[in-house]
Design an enzyme around this catalytic site. Structure first.
Site, PDB file in Angstrom:
ATOM      1  N   SER A  39     -29.639 -10.786 -17.305  1.00 19.20           N
ATOM      2  CA  SER A  39     -29.749 -10.429 -15.895  1.00 19.20           C
ATOM      3  C   SER A  39     -31.208 -10.503 -15.427  1.00 19.20           C
ATOM      4  O   SER A  39     -31.846 -11.532 -15.570  1.00 19.20           O
ATOM      5  CB  SER A  39     -29.121  -9.050 -15.667  1.00 19.20           C
ATOM      6  OG  SER A  39     -28.824  -8.841 -14.318  1.00 19.20           O
ATOM      7  N   ASP A 152     -22.691 -11.738 -15.129  1.00 19.23           N
ATOM      8  CA  ASP A 152     -23.820 -10.982 -15.677  1.00 19.23           C
ATOM      9  C   ASP A 152     -23.545 -10.528 -17.119  1.00 19.23           C
ATOM     10  O   ASP A 152     -22.566  -9.837 -17.399  1.00 19.23           O
ATOM     11  CB  ASP A 152     -24.055  -9.759 -14.790  1.00 19.23           C
ATOM     12  CG  ASP A 152     -25.371  -9.066 -15.052  1.00 19.23           C
ATOM     13  OD1 ASP A 152     -25.780  -8.985 -16.223  1.00 19.23           O
ATOM     14  OD2 ASP A 152     -26.000  -8.599 -14.085  1.00 19.23           O
TER      15      ASP A 152
END
Length: 254
Positions: A39, A152
Site C-alpha cells: 500500500s 490492497d
C-alpha cells in the site's frame, strides 16, 4: 557485516512517515539491501528503490492533489477508477519500469480477492503490481493482472516480512505506521468505518512484528488519520525523528 531488509507497512497518509524513516537511514548510512512494501509502503519503497531521495518524494506528494485521487465517487460500480493514480505514477516512474530496473531487490504485496490470499511480486513490469498493492478496497476498483482480481495487500498482510526472512546476513526491520490509539473518538459513521478497518488490518501484523529483528513503530502516528495528507511534513518528521532516536539499536543489528 550484516545488511538490512525493510518491510514497510500500509497506512494511508501515515505512510508518509516511511519517507522520514528512509531519510534517516540515508543519513545514518545504513546498508538497505532489500525492501518489501504494501500500500503506501509500496509507493514509498518503489520511489526510493527507483532512485528518488525521500525528501524529493515528499515534495512530489505535497504538490499533488491527493484529494482528487482519493475522493469517493459513485459510478455504477460504486468505486473509483485508478486511472488518475496510474497517470501520476507513470509521469514520475515511466510506463516501462520493471523490478529489475530498481537499485535493490523489492517485493510488493497485493491481495487476490477471489483466492483470498496474498500475492507477491518481485519481477517483471512494476506499475500494475504497484497499483494493485495500493488499491484500497471499496474506494478503488480491483486491478486485473495475471488473471487475478487484486486489491490492497494490507487486507491480509500489512507488514510484509516474509520476502525478507531466512536470508543469510540480512536483518529484518519492520516499519509499522499503524499504532492503535486506545483514546480515539468515533463521532460519526465514517470514523467508525476507519476504526473498524484499522483494527482488522492491524490484527494481521501481530505475529509478523515478532519476526522482525527490530520493529520501528512511531507511537505519535496514532494521532493521525489515514487521509490526513495535508499534514505530510509532520508525518515525515515523526518518522525521521523516531528513526534517529533508534540509531544505536539499528547500528547494533550490523
Amino acid at each position: 557485516m550484516a545488511e538490512l531488509g525493510l518491510a514497510l507497512s500500509g497506512g494511508g497518509a501515515r505512510g508518509i512517515a516511511h519517507l522520514g524513516v528512509l531519510a534517516a537511514f540515508d543519513e545514518l548510512q545504513l546498508p538497505v539491501a532489500r525492501l518489501a512494501g504494501v500500500s503506501s509502503g509500496a509507493i514509498a519503497s518503489v520511489f526510493y528503490a527507483a532512485g528518488f531521495a525521500p525528501r524529493e518524494i515528499l515534495q512530489m506528494l505535497l504538490t499533488t492533489n491527493v484529494f482528487r485521487l482519493t475522493r469517493p465517487a459513485f459510478s455504477r460500480f460504486g468505486l473509483l477508477h485508478l486511472d488518475a493514480v496510474a497517470q501520476l505514477l507513470a509521469r514520475h516512474l515511466g510506463t516501462t519500469l520493471t523490478f529489475e530496473d530498481l537499485s535493490r531487490p523489492l517485493t510488493l504485496v497485493a491481495t487476490d480477492l477471489m483466492a483470498g490470499e496474498s500475492v507477491y511480486f518481485n519481477s517483471g513490469p512494476l506499475l500494475l503490481p504497484l497499483l494493485a498493492s495500493s488499491a484500497v478496497p471499496i474506494i478503488y476498483r480491483p486491478v486485473e493482472y495475471q488473471g487475478r482480481q487484486l486489491v490492497d495487500g494490507g487486507l491480509l498482510n500489512n507488514l510484509p516480512v516474509e520476502p525478507l526472512l531466512g536470508r543469510e546476513n540480512l536483518r529484518v526491520v519492520g516499519v509499522n505506521c499503524n499504532p492503535i490509539n486506545p483514546e480515539a473518538r468515533i463521532p460519526n459513521f465514517r470514523r467508525l468505518i476507519e476504526r473498524t478497518l484499522h483494527l482488522a488490518i492491524n490484527a494481521n501484523t501481530s505475529s509478523r512484528k515478532g519476526q522482525c529483528d527490530l520493529l520501528l513503530e512511531p507511537s505519535e502516528l496514532r494521532h493521525y488519520r489515514p487521509l490526513g495528507y495535508r499534514r505530510g511534513p509532520e508525518l515525515f518528521d515523526i518518522g525521521y525523528r523516531y528513526t534517529m532516536s533508534q540509531a544505536e539499536a539499528l547500528q547494533a543489528l550490523l
